[in-house]
Each structure stands twice: as structure tokens, then as C-alpha cells.
Design a protein around this motif. Sequence first.
Motif, PDB file in Angstrom:
ATOM      1  N   SER A  34       0.801  -1.302  -0.014  1.00 23.12           N
ATOM      2  CA  SER A  34      -0.070  -0.216   0.172  1.00 23.12           C
ATOM      3  C   SER A  34       1.106   1.258   0.146  1.00 23.12           C
ATOM      4  CB  SER A  34      -1.264   0.006   0.970  1.00 23.12           C
ATOM      5  OG  SER A  34      -0.279  -0.114   2.183  1.00 23.12           O
ATOM      6  N   GLN A  35       2.048   1.101   0.537  1.00 23.30           N
ATOM      7  CA  GLN A  35       3.331   2.037   1.204  1.00 23.30           C
ATOM      8  C   GLN A  35       3.630   2.391  -0.439  1.00 23.30           C
ATOM      9  OE1 GLN A  35       5.983   2.056   3.705  1.00 23.30           O
ATOM     10  NE2 GLN A  35       6.521   4.262   3.302  1.00 23.30           N
ATOM     11  N   ARG A  36       3.739   1.925  -1.181  1.00 26.81           N
ATOM     12  CA  ARG A  36       4.955   1.744  -2.704  1.00 26.81           C
ATOM     13  C   ARG A  36       3.639   2.794  -3.386  1.00 26.81           C
ATOM     14  NH1 ARG A  36       9.031   3.846  -4.094  1.00 26.81           N
ATOM     15  NH2 ARG A  36       7.775   4.719  -5.671  1.00 26.81           N
ATOM     16  N   GLY A  37       2.257   1.404  -3.451  1.00 25.35           N
ATOM     17  CA  GLY A  37       0.923   2.241  -4.225  1.00 25.35           C
ATOM     18  C   GLY A  37       0.912   3.333  -3.814  1.00 25.35           C
ATOM     19  N   LEU A  38       0.282   4.112  -2.986  1.00 24.89           N
ATOM     20  CA  LEU A  38       0.610   5.301  -2.558  1.00 24.89           C
ATOM     21  C   LEU A  38       1.412   6.274  -3.300  1.00 24.89           C
ATOM     22  CD1 LEU A  38      -1.739   5.192   0.658  1.00 24.89           C
ATOM     23  CD2 LEU A  38      -2.489   5.684  -1.292  1.00 24.89           C
ATOM     24  N   ILE A  39       2.648   5.744  -3.517  1.00 28.63           N
ATOM     25  CA  ILE A  39       3.797   6.676  -3.599  1.00 28.63           C
ATOM     26  C   ILE A  39       3.306   6.681  -5.782  1.00 28.63           C
ATOM     27  CG2 ILE A  39       5.814   6.863  -4.236  1.00 28.63           C
ATOM     28  CD1 ILE A  39       6.204   5.455  -1.244  1.00 28.63           C
ATOM     29  N   GLU A  40       3.200   5.490  -5.955  1.00 32.92           N
ATOM     30  CA  GLU A  40       2.866   5.471  -7.147  1.00 32.92           C
ATOM     31  C   GLU A  40       2.145   6.283  -8.202  1.00 32.92           C
ATOM     32  OE1 GLU A  40       4.738   3.583 -10.080  1.00 32.92           O
ATOM     33  OE2 GLU A  40       6.691   4.020  -8.631  1.00 32.92           O
ATOM     34  N   ALA A  41       0.670   6.203  -7.562  1.00 36.04           N
ATOM     35  CA  ALA A  41      -0.476   6.166  -7.882  1.00 36.04           C
ATOM     36  C   ALA A  41      -0.654   8.233  -7.329  1.00 36.04           C
ATOM     37  CB  ALA A  41      -1.297   6.108  -6.756  1.00 36.04           C
ATOM     38  N   ALA A  42       0.172   8.740  -6.542  1.00 39.56           N
ATOM     39  CA  ALA A  42       0.478   9.904  -6.056  1.00 39.56           C
ATOM     40  C   ALA A  42       1.362  10.481  -7.887  1.00 39.56           C
ATOM     41  CB  ALA A  42       1.040  10.762  -4.867  1.00 39.56           C
ATOM     42  N   SER A  43       2.303  10.026  -7.938  1.00 45.16           N
ATOM     43  CA  SER A  43       3.594  10.350  -8.754  1.00 45.16           C
ATOM     44  C   SER A  43       3.003  10.269 -10.368  1.00 45.16           C
ATOM     45  CB  SER A  43       4.946   9.698  -8.328  1.00 45.16           C
ATOM     46  OG  SER A  43       5.074   8.386  -8.068  1.00 45.16           O
ATOM     47  N   ARG A  44       2.620   8.860 -10.847  1.00 51.53           N
ATOM     48  CA  ARG A  44       1.809   8.315 -12.200  1.00 51.53           C
ATOM     49  C   ARG A  44       1.081   9.197 -12.593  1.00 51.53           C
ATOM     50  NH1 ARG A  44       6.714   6.040 -13.691  1.00 51.53           N
ATOM     51  NH2 ARG A  44       7.828   4.228 -12.155  1.00 51.53           N
ATOM     52  N   ARG A  45      -0.316   9.218 -11.521  1.00 51.63           N
ATOM     53  CA  ARG A  45      -1.282   9.626 -11.466  1.00 51.63           C
ATOM     54  C   ARG A  45      -1.961   8.650 -12.572  1.00 51.63           C
ATOM     55  NH1 ARG A  45      -3.346  14.106  -8.779  1.00 51.63           N
ATOM     56  NH2 ARG A  45      -1.032  14.969  -7.479  1.00 51.63           N
ATOM     57  N   PRO A  46      -1.626   7.503 -12.416  1.00 55.93           N
ATOM     58  CA  PRO A  46      -2.982   6.992 -13.282  1.00 55.93           C
ATOM     59  C   PRO A  46      -3.770   7.502 -14.109  1.00 55.93           C
ATOM     60  CG  PRO A  46      -2.464   5.804 -11.810  1.00 55.93           C
ATOM     61  CD  PRO A  46      -1.987   6.940 -11.159  1.00 55.93           C
ATOM     62  N   ASP A  47      -4.723   6.637 -14.817  1.00 51.41           N
ATOM     63  CA  ASP A  47      -6.214   6.625 -15.276  1.00 51.41           C
ATOM     64  C   ASP A  47      -7.337   5.943 -14.793  1.00 51.41           C
ATOM     65  OD1 ASP A  47      -5.740   8.645 -17.699  1.00 51.41           O
ATOM     66  OD2 ASP A  47      -4.510   7.327 -18.270  1.00 51.41           O
ATOM     67  N   LEU A  48      -6.415   4.272 -14.179  1.00 49.68           N
ATOM     68  CA  LEU A  48      -7.235   3.795 -14.105  1.00 49.68           C
ATOM     69  C   LEU A  48      -6.296   2.754 -12.357  1.00 49.68           C
ATOM     70  CD1 LEU A  48     -10.246   1.365 -14.885  1.00 49.68           C
ATOM     71  CD2 LEU A  48      -7.888   0.183 -13.730  1.00 49.68           C
ATOM     72  N   LEU A  49      -6.839   2.263 -11.145  1.00 47.56           N
ATOM     73  CA  LEU A  49      -6.164   1.094 -10.553  1.00 47.56           C
ATOM     74  C   LEU A  49      -6.863   0.132 -10.177  1.00 47.56           C
ATOM     75  CD1 LEU A  49      -3.983   1.157  -7.927  1.00 47.56           C
ATOM     76  CD2 LEU A  49      -6.098   2.065  -6.413  1.00 47.56           C
ATOM     77  N   ILE A  50      -6.233  -0.806 -10.285  1.00 52.94           N
ATOM     78  CA  ILE A  50      -6.599  -2.375  -9.910  1.00 52.94           C
ATOM     79  C   ILE A  50      -5.969  -2.413  -8.296  1.00 52.94           C
ATOM     80  CG2 ILE A  50      -6.129  -3.818 -11.062  1.00 52.94           C
ATOM     81  CD1 ILE A  50      -6.244  -3.697 -13.040  1.00 52.94           C
ATOM     82  N   LEU A  51      -6.922  -2.767  -7.595  1.00 50.37           N
ATOM     83  CA  LEU A  51      -6.435  -2.900  -6.107  1.00 50.37           C
ATOM     84  C   LEU A  51      -7.069  -4.386  -6.173  1.00 50.37           C
ATOM     85  CD1 LEU A  51      -5.170  -1.337  -3.710  1.00 50.37           C
ATOM     86  CD2 LEU A  51      -7.876  -0.443  -3.164  1.00 50.37           C
ATOM     87  N   ASP A  52      -5.839  -5.160  -5.097  1.00 52.56           N
ATOM     88  CA  ASP A  52      -5.790  -6.318  -3.967  1.00 52.56           C
ATOM     89  C   ASP A  52      -6.223  -5.350  -2.558  1.00 52.56           C
ATOM     90  OD1 ASP A  52      -6.121  -8.172  -3.301  1.00 52.56           O
ATOM     91  OD2 ASP A  52      -3.382  -8.910  -2.912  1.00 52.56           O
ATOM     92  N   LEU A  53      -7.521  -5.852  -1.919  1.00 53.17           N
ATOM     93  CA  LEU A  53      -7.715  -5.596  -0.767  1.00 53.17           C
ATOM     94  C   LEU A  53      -6.425  -6.584   0.190  1.00 53.17           C
ATOM     95  CD1 LEU A  53     -11.569  -5.425  -0.446  1.00 53.17           C
ATOM     96  CD2 LEU A  53      -9.953  -4.007  -0.938  1.00 53.17           C
ATOM     97  N   GLY A  54      -6.398  -7.010   0.041  1.00 54.73           N
ATOM     98  CA  GLY A  54      -5.247  -8.219   0.997  1.00 54.73           C
ATOM     99  C   GLY A  54      -3.917  -7.377   1.272  1.00 54.73           C
ATOM    100  N   LEU A  55      -3.482  -6.638   1.394  1.00 53.07           N
ATOM    101  CA  LEU A  55      -1.971  -6.317   1.056  1.00 53.07           C
ATOM    102  C   LEU A  55      -1.062  -6.147   2.517  1.00 53.07           C
ATOM    103  CD1 LEU A  55      -2.658  -2.626  -0.992  1.00 53.07           C
ATOM    104  CD2 LEU A  55      -1.630  -4.919  -1.816  1.00 53.07           C
ATOM    105  N   PRO A  56       0.183  -6.618   2.025  1.00 55.78           N
ATOM    106  CA  PRO A  56       0.780  -6.966   3.512  1.00 55.78           C
ATOM    107  C   PRO A  56       0.955  -6.017   4.383  1.00 55.78           C
ATOM    108  CG  PRO A  56       2.377  -6.899   1.741  1.00 55.78           C
ATOM    109  CD  PRO A  56       1.040  -6.363   1.626  1.00 55.78           C
TER     110      PRO A  56
END
Length: 228
Positions: A34-56
Motif C-alpha cells: 500500500s505504501q509503495r502503491g500510494l507513492i506510485e499513484a501520486a507520482s504516476r497519476r494513473p487513469d485507473l487503479l487495480i487494487l488488491d485488498l489483502g496487502l501486507p
Amino acid sequence: MKTILIIEDEAHIARFIKSAMEQEGYQVYAADSSQRGLIEAASRRPDLLILDLGLPDADGCDVISDIRAWSSLPILVLSARSDEQDKIRALNLGADDYLVKPFSMGELIARVNAQMRRWQASYEAPVVLALGNVTIDLAQRQVKKNGTDIHLTPIEYRLLTVLIKNAEKVMTHQQLLNDVWGKGHNHQEHYVRIFMSNLRQKLEDNPSRPSYFFTEIGVGYKLHIPKS
């Protein structure tokens, strides 16, 4: 090129999805926490997110909440959790779709493409509509009640625009599922009930006795727009 971010800690699943989406013409990035994902989301500004709920390192629902604090990009949840309450929680927090593992890649691709199309089509012609003390500006994607901004999730807003386009017409549960969520949700009428309830709570003065969003028992819903 449209971009997709995958937040998935199972590397083989992430690679599988990434390869399939790249073949569809998308640019794909991946994160395994989740931590890396939030960084990527903020920096990459993707058009869509595919998200697993069971993150470590966090529950995926927390990621939905964090993303929704600053973005309305489509979020497609991909999870092994099949309980209805997990689905309802994710959808209420702002997810746009929910697919249970194991899944068909063909269905995932179809749902991603459908979300991309709806996201693109959500930019409407400049129309301002009044429902009593509620003002809806489709051009600005802005909803106000008594002059105060009302926050609608992307899927609540899409449901509202579909009802507006079909005002005074009874829309069946199936029609709303197809128009808002896509054809992969034929038996998920609870989606419609949840989000119609949300719209009433946010836009009606008395949600238990609505003036605009009417239930046609056993059939669906209708938006009534009073004549000025």
C-alpha cells in the motif's frame, strides 16, 4: 496512452495482469504494498487503479480512502474476499467495481475497458439542473445543496447522470447496472440499492420520503425533476 496502476502483492498475479493489459495497449505500473502503491499513484497519476485488498502492510480499503481524498480515478478492486459486506465496504469507500479471485482475465479486461469508456464519457455538455435546493452543474461536475458543495463519489456521480439523462423514466435495476457498472454485474442489485441510498442521503431533504429519487417497487428507480 492510458495508464494503469496495479497494487498487488502476489507477484505472479501482478505480472499476469500487467502483461494482459499491455497487450490491450495500456501503460502499466505495479506496486506490491500500500505504501509503495500510494507513492506510485501520486507520482504516476494513473487513469485507473487495480487494487488488491489483502496487502501486507495495510488493508486495501485504507488505500481506497487515501486515494479518494485527492482523486476520483476509477478503482477496480480485485480480491479473494467474497463476503458481501467486504464488497459493500469497498464500494461505499469509493471503489467503482469489485471482482473476486479467482477471476477470468477476459472479464477483467472487459471491466477495465468499460471503466475507461465511462470515465471518458463522464465529461458532459454544459448543463445546469436544479432539484429544489440542489444545483447540478454537469459541465463542472459540481453538485451543491443550499450553495454548499456536496461530495459525490465517481460512481454516485455516474448514477446521478444516468438518472438525469433518463429523467421521468423508470430505470430497471438491470438498466442501471448495465449503464453505470457494466454488463458483468447482472445479479448485483445491491450495488444499485447502496448507491441510490447514498444519493438520497446527500441530496434529499428527507431521504425516507424522497421528492426526486423514487423507488418503483420490484422494478427500479425514477428521477423526478419538478417543473420550474
